[in-house]
Scaffold this motif. Sequence first.
Motif, PDB file in Angstrom:
ATOM      1  N   SER A  73      -2.876  -3.579  -3.308  1.00  0.00           N
ATOM      2  CA  SER A  73      -2.217  -4.192  -2.316  1.00  0.00           C
ATOM      3  C   SER A  73      -3.269  -5.188  -2.030  1.00  0.00           C
ATOM      4  O   SER A  73      -3.077  -6.513  -1.654  1.00  0.00           O
ATOM      5  CB  SER A  73      -2.535  -3.463  -0.909  1.00  0.00           C
TER       6      SER A  73
ATOM      7  N   THR B 287       0.870  -1.179  -0.107  1.00  0.00           N
ATOM      8  CA  THR B 287       0.062   0.208   0.081  1.00  0.00           C
ATOM      9  C   THR B 287       0.937   1.302   0.112  1.00  0.00           C
ATOM     10  O   THR B 287       0.583   2.256  -0.882  1.00  0.00           O
ATOM     11  CB  THR B 287      -1.059  -0.013   1.343  1.00  0.00           C
TER      12      THR B 287
ATOM     13  N   SER C  13      -2.044   2.461  -3.424  1.00  0.00           N
ATOM     14  CA  SER C  13      -3.403   1.817  -3.860  1.00  0.00           C
ATOM     15  C   SER C  13      -3.649   0.594  -2.835  1.00  0.00           C
ATOM     16  O   SER C  13      -2.913  -0.476  -3.018  1.00  0.00           O
ATOM     17  CB  SER C  13      -3.461   1.490  -5.434  1.00  0.00           C
ATOM     18  N   TYR C  14      -4.854   0.679  -2.540  1.00  0.00           N
ATOM     19  CA  TYR C  14      -5.408  -0.475  -1.788  1.00  0.00           C
ATOM     20  C   TYR C  14      -5.989  -1.362  -2.461  1.00  0.00           C
ATOM     21  O   TYR C  14      -6.008  -2.599  -2.270  1.00  0.00           O
ATOM     22  CB  TYR C  14      -6.590   0.141  -0.761  1.00  0.00           C
TER      23      TYR C  14
END
Length: 401
Positions: free
Chosen positions: A54, A45, A50-51
């Motif tokens: 991840s 992350t 960016s979640y």
Amino acid sequence: MSTSPSRPSYAAALRVPHARRAFASALTARLSYGTVALAVLLSVTRSTGSYAVSGAVMSLFGATTVFLMPLRAALIDRHGPRRALLPMSALYGTLLCVLAALTWRPGAPPAAIAAAAALAGACAPPLGPTMRALWAELVPDRGLLQRAYSLDGVAEELLFVSGPALVGALLTVAPPASGILLSAFLNIAGTCVFVTSPALPGPRSGPRGQRRGGVRGLLPPIAVTLGAGLALSGVELLVPAFATERSYDTALVPWVLGALSAGSALGGLANGAVEWRTPARVRLCWFAVGLGLAIAAAGLAPGLWTLTAAMACAGAFIAPTLTTAYLLADELAAEGAGTQAGAWVNTAVNAGSSAGALVAGLLIGRLPLWVCFALAGGAVLASAAGGRAAGVGTRPAAHRV
């Protein structure tokens, strides 16, 4: 192998020659699996910002770790843990170091990160199933083996509680990718000591990897643990939803889930201390029924503290269910297939967890929470019924001594 001590207790299990060294080193290596998930999540992350990336990386890492575990376990049954574990651990640790290097600073290409994570998961050594197979070799007495498995299960529970805390402490002085390096070090160091233990057997001779009925013969423990994993991962989402719906402080949620873990640890210790006369396949179904009913009843809790008590009661059935599933898998496994048998049960738990989180996420907000809890509990009850039906007419293979 050595004979078991006369008094079946936890201390007696650890007094078995070479058991303490093997167990301690295996736990050190297995602590890697308690630290790596959070470390990878945070480092990816931070590196990509960016979640979504991840989450995708974690899914790939988890999928290759879990679904290829029976294959890796088959290699251990075929070639022996001394020959198979160290190359797996070396590859796993090396690929984790590559992943740490990629995520140390922002800007790494997501495709490279995903590839490194997926390959690392594919090499992760199945240390839990290997240690449980070793317990079965070291401890021919079934009562003492039950205590050894219970001790192993409680210790594993504590590893997955302490691992994230260890990563959190490390992050106060180092970037998140350092947690990946720590995971690599723990796994390689623990495995190196483990494979040098005099307790480990050599390669098997004769037919390898064959068990009565193949995977079909393991359907009772696989079915039950699949349902248990599905329900428990759903509970991890249902508890925060319960707190939010009732306007409780979400900071209390970890305490509720902590009660689940504490209940599991106490239930595991109590289960190991009881001299059971009921066969493992019968106990497994009853433990699963208790777990399912406790989860379903938790949805009727009027408040968060009542829910906490209900979670502790549900937790008391978790470790006994899993421990008994591993015991039954060991009974059903033929000569030389103990690691594979344990790996299939482990895979079932984790596959259920993946599916449970997805299903619970889809149902929360669409159905009343008490219905969601009831469905989660019902999944365990259905798995208990399926496991009992699958076990009709099944008899364990000759036990390894």
